[in-house]
Write a protein that holds these residues in place. Structure first.
Motif, short mmCIF file in Angstrom:
data_model
loop_
_atom_site.label_atom_id
_atom_site.label_comp_id
_atom_site.label_asym_id
_atom_site.label_seq_id
_atom_site.Cartn_x
_atom_site.Cartn_y
_atom_site.Cartn_z
N PHE A 223 -7.00 0.98 -1.63
CA PHE A 223 -6.92 1.62 -0.32
C PHE A 223 -7.27 3.10 -0.40
O PHE A 223 -8.04 3.62 0.42
N LEU B 238 -8.81 -3.89 -2.72
CA LEU B 238 -7.80 -3.88 -1.66
C LEU B 238 -7.64 -5.26 -1.02
O LEU B 238 -6.51 -5.78 -0.91
N VAL C 121 0.82 -1.21 0.00
CA VAL C 121 0.00 0.00 0.00
C VAL C 121 0.86 1.27 0.00
O VAL C 121 0.70 2.12 -0.88
#
Length: 363
Positions: free
Chosen positions: A200, A298, A47
């Protein structure tokens, strides 16, 4: 619940998780704990590294195209990620088979490259480059209006990111199986990180804003990110299958038993659901469908990271899964605390122009 209280609770859970992991090291030995920690760090680390790639894209376009506030806050996660990687850089012998005395390199390049000292130094270089690029771009956001940015910094950052992410993918993931070799593996890892960061960032932005329908460019990026990841993942398999190289096929054979084929199907279904949700948002603009689509992407990419890494250590046992989940809690908690703190210090996009104007001064 306020952001400060969230940070307090998450920080407490993080410290508790770290304490339990320390006890596990004492009771079970360092190797199983470090392997679980390694998988958690690289899975969640997708991420913040992916946020850096998207932030560079913003600056190359010379304007805040999408999600700038969330992406900047996500990039601050590179700091705890670098700290979390320290045990991996210091003790690669618990993770990588090429550190064993009986390992015999297949060529001169492997003999030079697969060295514990150089492995650690390269990791330091990767994080130094990523952190340097992220901090320079974030600083530029604070003092330069989007339309007035020069692209020189972003171009240099893009070149450095492209080089380092490719080598990091080879170093950290591909060498889990020293017999496996693929020049495109680093790019597959980069596509995975960008897709995870998109999921995200869109999910977090949707939680922070009142607009139920994101701009079309955001939905297009979600779809494009998933398609690029799917292309690299499929082509990697296709090239190996068509070449009929047994040594390279071993990477996929390690993931052909147990729960791993089913997990791969779950990842594919989640990605398909994310793309379908992004396409259908205009039909149901008030349903927050984009939040569900981003969450699917995600979660799917986090499971993709697990599929790539965990099978390298043999069949998954209950103890291994428990250590992995505990490591995910600890690493994820640290990343969440830093993200929330960075988010609180960055003004919303509506106030950013005033902040830049104050920093630059009157025209």
């Amino acid at each position: 619940m306020t952001a400060t209280r969230w940070m307090t609770w998450i920080g407490g859970a993080t410290m508790l998780g770290a304490l339990v992991l320390a006890v596990c090291v004492f009771l079970m030995g360092g190797q199983p704990v470090l392997r679980a920690w390694f998988v958690a760090v690289l899975t969640l680390g997708a991420v913040p590294v992916g946020c850096l790639a998207l932030l560079i894209t913003n600056h190359l376009l010379r304007r805040d195209v999408f999600l700038a506030r969330v992406l900047e806050a996500g990039c601050y996660g590179l700091w705890p990620l670098a700290v979390a990687f320290l045990p991996i850089a210091l003790f690669p012998g618990a993770i990588y088979p090429w550190t064993a005395p009986e390992f015999r390199p297949t060529g001169a390049l492997q003999e030079v490259w697969l060295d514990s000292t150089w492995f650690g130094l390269r990791a330091v270089l990767y994080f130094a480059v990523w952190l340097g690029c992220a901090m320079l771009l974030i600083r530029e956001d604070r003092v330069v209006a989007p339309g007035d940015r020069r692209t020189g910094t972003a171009v240099a950052a893009a070149m450095l990111y492209a080089a380092t992410i490719s080598f990091a993918g080879l170093d950290w993931c591909m060498t889990l199986n020293p017999e496996f070799a693929s020049s495109g593996y680093g790019w597959m890892m980069a596509a995975h990180q960008v897709a995870a960061a998109l999921g995200f960032a869109v999910f977090a932005d949707d939680l922070l804003t009142d607009d139920p329908e994101p701009p079309a460019v955001v939905r297009g990026l979600m779809i494009g990110g998933v398609l690029i990841w799917a292309f690299f993942a499929y082509m990697e398999w296709m090239v190996i299958w068509s070449g009929n190289v047994p040594a390279m096929a071993s990477w996929y054979l390690d993931r052909d038993g147990g729960v791993w084929p089913s997990l791969r199907w779950v990842v594919a279904l989640l990605m398909a659901a994310g793309v379908a949700g992004a396409l259908l948002v205009p039909l149901w603009p008030r349903t927050r469908l984009v939040r569900l689509a981003a969450l699917c992407i995600l979660v799917g990419q986090l499971l993709e990271g697990v599929w790539n890494l965990l099978p390298a250590f043999g069949p998954a046992t209950l103890a291994q899964v428990a250590l992995f989940l505990l490591s995910m809690l600890t690493v994820g908690g640290a990343l969440a605390v830093v993200f929330l703190k960075a988010l609180a210090t960055r003004p919303p996009e509506a106030d950013q122009e005033d902040a830049v104007g104050a920093a630059v001064g009157p025209a």
